[in-house]
Design an enzyme around this catalytic site. Structure first.
Site, PDB file in Angstrom:
ATOM      1  N   ALA A 255      -2.658  31.815  34.303  1.00  0.00           N
ATOM      2  CA  ALA A 255      -4.076  31.999  34.606  1.00  0.00           C
ATOM      3  C   ALA A 255      -4.902  31.070  33.741  1.00  0.00           C
ATOM      4  O   ALA A 255      -4.368  30.422  32.839  1.00  0.00           O
ATOM      5  CB  ALA A 255      -4.481  33.452  34.345  1.00  0.00           C
ATOM      6  N   GLU A 257      -8.874  30.490  31.831  1.00  0.00           N
ATOM      7  CA  GLU A 257     -10.060  31.180  31.310  1.00  0.00           C
ATOM      8  C   GLU A 257     -11.387  30.491  31.594  1.00  0.00           C
ATOM      9  O   GLU A 257     -12.338  30.653  30.832  1.00  0.00           O
ATOM     10  CB  GLU A 257      -9.899  31.333  29.789  1.00  0.00           C
ATOM     11  N   ASN A 258     -11.525  29.725  32.679  1.00  0.00           N
ATOM     12  CA  ASN A 258     -12.784  29.048  32.986  1.00  0.00           C
ATOM     13  C   ASN A 258     -13.981  29.979  32.773  1.00  0.00           C
ATOM     14  O   ASN A 258     -13.943  31.138  33.166  1.00  0.00           O
ATOM     15  CB  ASN A 258     -12.796  28.594  34.449  1.00  0.00           C
ATOM     16  N   HIS A 290      -5.911  38.524  28.004  1.00  0.00           N
ATOM     17  CA  HIS A 290      -5.819  37.199  27.359  1.00  0.00           C
ATOM     18  C   HIS A 290      -6.939  36.279  27.850  1.00  0.00           C
ATOM     19  O   HIS A 290      -7.666  35.699  27.037  1.00  0.00           O
ATOM     20  CB  HIS A 290      -4.440  36.606  27.668  1.00  0.00           C
ATOM     21  N   GLU A 291      -7.068  36.165  29.154  1.00  0.00           N
ATOM     22  CA  GLU A 291      -8.081  35.237  29.684  1.00  0.00           C
ATOM     23  C   GLU A 291      -9.480  35.727  29.336  1.00  0.00           C
ATOM     24  O   GLU A 291     -10.361  34.937  29.003  1.00  0.00           O
ATOM     25  CB  GLU A 291      -7.933  35.059  31.197  1.00  0.00           C
ATOM     26  N   GLU A 313      -5.155  29.255  21.549  1.00  0.00           N
ATOM     27  CA  GLU A 313      -4.051  29.968  22.194  1.00  0.00           C
ATOM     28  C   GLU A 313      -3.324  30.921  21.241  1.00  0.00           C
ATOM     29  O   GLU A 313      -3.053  32.065  21.594  1.00  0.00           O
ATOM     30  CB  GLU A 313      -3.067  28.986  22.841  1.00  0.00           C
TER      31      GLU A 313
HETATM   32  N1  ARG Z   1      -5.486  28.167  28.892  1.00  0.00           N
HETATM   33  C1  ARG Z   1      -4.619  28.774  29.860  1.00  0.00           C
HETATM   34  C2  ARG Z   1      -4.147  30.058  29.252  1.00  0.00           C
HETATM   35  O1  ARG Z   1      -4.320  30.810  28.781  1.00  0.00           O
HETATM   36  C3  ARG Z   1      -3.410  28.007  30.196  1.00  0.00           C
HETATM   37  C4  ARG Z   1      -3.638  26.649  30.677  1.00  0.00           C
HETATM   38  C5  ARG Z   1      -2.362  25.940  30.799  1.00  0.00           C
HETATM   39  N2  ARG Z   1      -2.615  24.590  31.112  1.00  0.00           N
HETATM   40  C6  ARG Z   1      -1.654  23.685  31.224  1.00  0.00           C
HETATM   41  N3  ARG Z   1      -1.973  22.481  31.494  1.00  0.00           N
HETATM   42  N4  ARG Z   1      -0.409  23.993  31.087  1.00  0.00           N
HETATM   43  O2  ARG Z   1      -3.708  30.505  28.565  1.00  0.00           O
HETATM   44 ZN    ZN Z   2      -4.599  31.151  26.717  1.00  0.00          ZN
END
Ligand code: ARG
Ligand code: ZN
Length: 849
Positions: A255, A257-258, A290-291, A313
């Site tokens: 997922a 988090e936009n 998480h998101e 993260e």
């Molecule tokens: N930020 C997203 C997450 O929670 C994941 C994004 C993954 N992006 C990638 N290019 N693999 O955790």
């Molecule tokens: Zn994340």
């Protein structure tokens, strides 16, 4: 696609962009193969930068025109962007590009999934949407106008206005481009609302394709719980009028988090008792949390550059783990996290892909969304909290949010906050971010005149690019037990900072039994050759649930190792102690189920390798199988009874209590299946009214070799449900007899429903094969060749998923010379593929070493 020579980016080369962005206006005219994106961007010179060269990232864009302050210009286009001369004062950039979402199979940038438009921009996907300084330290407010016939048109922030065929959104919070999102399609919503701690109402929606409305309620509850939890525990309130979640079938990861518009892989949000397992429910709850938590740890405070990825993260994984522990069982969550860390992060840290929690270089950042950055990153935060204590941790987090809100930060900023809040010097602690590899810690003990002394030695083996390691700060949680089982010294944190260090406990009446590394207080390998008696004692008496489990698991491991190495029989003293725990109805069934699960076959392979024994996957499988048969025979008098006692009669709930009961039932069913050849599994299959039970029974039927009827029945029942069909594909390969696994995978890859361009489906079959340890490592290399064929095929379509899947080869140096040669040949074949993506090229090159 692959550059002539792949470029390496270094942390040490960071410089700020020469311009700041004051505002971004985007107009999207949606069309499947010819979407127009018109941008209007207000730039101004950045007083903090010296380099004023103007370069905008852009890939696979068809530029129609560009203007600066209304004047047409002709920029110089390159492979990865454009440059042009700009005035030395604030100016407006305008451009129009054409892109083709329909043919975008990489699922990065703007693409289509089942007729709906959606985006994935992290890390560097925005540059496939329009020309922009696509880096996380360039933050701006965005206004987005979407034009198209789709019923639903969403972007970040709050809705401004809409009319016939258009909708406009404004996000007041400055954000980097990687948090941009757009969704458009004929979607339906599951609406709800939330009132924040200061009394502001927030509209909540989960948007799905028609037909999936009935699978949103659980996710919505999880969202509301997450919002309340972040207020209570971290004092963090939501900051827009609306929060939207969208489920997308084709998605490379879990997922995203936009800001205000989280996009989810549909497998990580859609849930119903009939179609989702207990494990799915728990995972969905955790990912929604998480998101959502990223809104503060990631969005309000973001990363200066992609080397700092763990800043958001690691912290957000740590926060979602706290949340799950609060919602469910803390010890069970901890044990599961350590199982996961050992299964995914340890092999990474101990093999050719080893890298620091904060990497110092990369070619393709998508290859660094790893277990090390995420899970070890979260462990590092857990250690920090352990070292400074609960109160200081809260104080530091308050300071972090206060001081850095609205900024793009570094690990240095993060650690300085802790230094300022606690007065502690974290210079040595910082090594956790820069040194890769898993520390190994050995323990010696002495006892004299009432003083018990533990002496620890730490050592981290060399990793690629890092030959010499310095001692790290290790918080080692220790408790001491009396020989009668009472705890004489409750848990304390020993703070180890040197290569070798002793800690003495005085005034003890008798020689204690130590319980070391309670709660897995540091992500290390503890090398302690404790006696079987001591382990059996801790399994019976330890007050720390994690170490109680660990004692049992080590006994299981040692018993299996003895079988593999010397053909020894099974350790019945351990099995008797284990039986007492498993049959103890005063203990949490989820914990009892975890006690029954031994180390994975891959983990056993790693331990053998470390002991200088070349692991034979067939021998490992045979030992695990023989142990299962032995357990079943030995316990046949009570297995059925205990299994029926934990069976859930009440209507299905995905909560911790019921799912714990079901997981114990499943563990016992796997033993029962050995005894009755699948009879009980068949009867459970026939009665199952929820997916947890149905899939458990189906798995056992496959394992028993009597799965044919269930395979057909399951297919007939679920052929129209994509997510359930992923399970159908995956479990047939995962639960296949190792001798058949490759053939099963091959046959399934020819099935009409094998849509290999869908990452979930691809992973179900190919990832399922890799999970079948002995099956994948079939002696003739058939598993390696089959996987390589598919990776070569997928690489042109979807580099990200291909590269990620390559990591199943990362452990190749463990195995015998023949298997190594077979794997090497496949890796070299992948590497030789014409136009290999930068993603896959980097992975294969690193794995080859
Ligand atoms: N930020 C997203 C997450 O929670 C994941 C994004 C993954 N992006 C990638 N290019 N693999 O955790
Ligand atoms: Zn994340």
């Amino acid at each position: 696609m692959k550059d002539a020579a792949p470029k390496t980016i270094y942390l040490k080369d960071y410089t700020p962009f020469g311009f700041v962005v004051d505002s971004v206006h985007l107009t999207f005219r949606l069309a499947p193969t010819s979407t127009r994106v018109i941008s209007k961007i207000a730039f101004a010179p950045n007083p903090e930068a010296t380099d004023r060269s103007f370069f905008l990232h852009g890939e696979q864009l068809d530029l129609k025109w560009a203007r600066i302050d209304g004047q047409d210009i002709v920029p110089t286009l390159t492979e990865d962007g454009l440059r042009c001369d700009v005035p030395d004062r604030p100016f407006t950039w305008e451009a129009e590009v054409e892109i083709s979402p329909q043919t975008n199979t990489a699922l990065e940038g703007l693409y289509m999934s089942n007729g709906m438009y959606c985006t994935q921009c992290e890390a560097e996907g925005f540059r496939k949407i329009t020309y922009y300084p696509d880096r996380p330290d360039v933050m701006s407010t965005f206004t987005v106008r979407i034009e198209g016939d789709e019923k639903v048109k969403l972007s970040n922030g709050n809705p401004v206005d809409h009319g016939d065929g258009w909708a406009e959104w404004h996000d007041p919070w400055p954000k980097p481009a990687y948090l941009f999102a757009l969704v458009a399609g004929d979607l339906v919503n599951h609406p709800d609302s939330f009132v924040t701690m200061s009394g502001k109402p927030v509209e909540l929606n989960i948007w799905v394709r028609p037909g999936d409305e009935g699978k949103c309620a659980f996710g919505m509850e999880a969202l509301k719980k997450s919002m309340a939890w972040d207020e209570e525990v971290y004092g963090r309130e939501y900051d827009l009028d609306i929060f939207n979640i969208v489920a997308v079938d084709d998605f490379n990861m879990g997922a995203m988090e936009n800001k205000g518009l989280n996009v989810f892989n549909s497998s990580c949000v859609l849930a119903s008792p009939e179609t989702s397992t207990d494990g799915n429910f728990e995972r969905i709850e955790a990912i929604i949390a998480h998101e959502y938590f990223h809104n503060w740890t990631g969005n309000r405070i973001t990363c200066r550059d992609w080397f700092q990825l763990c800043l958001k993260e690691g912290l957000t994984v740590f926060r979602d783990a706290q949340f799950t522990a609060d919602m469910r069982s803390e010890p069970v969550k901890r044990i599961n996290d350590v199982i996961d860390l050992r299964a995914r992060q340890f092999p990474e840290d101990q093999g050719p892909l080893s890298h620091p929690v904060r990497p110092e270089s990369f070619q393709e950042i998508n290859n660094f969304y790893t277990a090390t950055v995420y899970e070890k990153g979260a462990e590092v935060i857990g250690m920090l909290k352990t070292l400074v204590g609960e109160d200081a941790y809260s104080k530091a987090l308050d300071l972090y949010f206060d001081r850095h809100d609205g900024q793009a930060c570094t690990i240095e900023d993060w650690l300085t906050v802790f230094e300022d809040a606690t007065g502690r010097d974290l210079e040595q602690f910082k090594l956790w971010y820069s040194q890769s590899g898993t520390p190994r810690v050995s323990v010696a003990e002495t006892w004299s005149d009432g003083t018990y002394t533990l002496t620890f030695k730490q050592h981290t083996p060399p990793t690629p690019g890092q030959d010499v390691k310095d001692p790290k700060v290790l918080p080692i949680a220790v408790g001491l037990l009396n020989p009668n089982g009472d705890e004489v010294v409750p848990t304390q944190i020993l703070e180890m900072t040197q290569a070798e260090q002793s800690f003495a406990f005085d005034d003890l009446a008798s020689r204690p039994v130590p319980s070391i590394l309670r709660g897995f207080s540091a992500p290390i390998v503890l090398e302690r050759n404790s006696s079987r008696e001591e382990r059996v004692f801790l399994l019976a008496h330890d007050t720390d649930a994690f170490n109680r489990w660990e004692a049992g698991r080590n006994l299981c491991r040692d018993s299996l190792m003895a079988t593999i190495r010397d053909g020894a029989g099974h350790d019945d003293a351990w099995l008797d102690a284990l039986e007492r725990v498993v049959r103890d109805d005063t203990l949490d069934p989820a914990f009892r189920a975890l006690m029954l699960a031994g180390p994975t076959q891959s983990e056993l392979a790693q331990v053998l390798f470390e002991q200088g024994v070349t692991p034979d996957p067939d021998a490992i499988w045979a030992a695990a199988d023989s142990l299962k048969r032995h357990m079943a025979q030995r316990w046949q008098g009570w297995i059925g009874d205990t299994m029926r006692r934990v069976a859930v009669d009440a209507p299905y709930q995905p909560d911790a209590t019921q799912s714990g009961q079901r997981s114990l039932g499943a563990a016992l069913l796997s033993l029962q299946t050995v005894l009755d050849d699948g009879a009980e599994a068949q009867s459970l299959y026939d009665r199952a009214d929820n997916m947890t039970l149905q899939l458990t029974a189906f798995t056992q039927l496959l394992r028993s070799g009597h799965g044919a009827a269930a395979t057909q029945a399951f297919y007939d029942q679920w052929k129209d449900d994509r997510l359930v069909m992923d399970k159908w594909f995956g479990i047939q390969v995962g639960a296949a007899d190792p001798a058949d696994a490759v053939d099963v995978a091959q046959a399934l890859s020819r099935h009409d429903a094998f849509d290999w361009k869908n990452p979930n489906r691809f992973r179900a079959v190919l990832g399922g094969l890799a999970m079948n340890h002995a099956g994948f490592h079939r002696k003739d290399g058939g598993g390696y060749a089959f996987l390589a064929d598919w990776l070569i095929r997928l690489d042109d379509k979807n580099p990200q998923t291909t590269a990620r899947m390559c990591s199943v080869f990362q452990t190749w140096k463990r195995y015998d010379a023949d298997r190594q040669a077979l794997i090497r040949a496949q890796l070299e074949r992948i590497k030789a593929k014409p136009n290999l993506s930068r993603d896959t090229d980097e992975m294969v090159t690193r794995i080859l070493g």
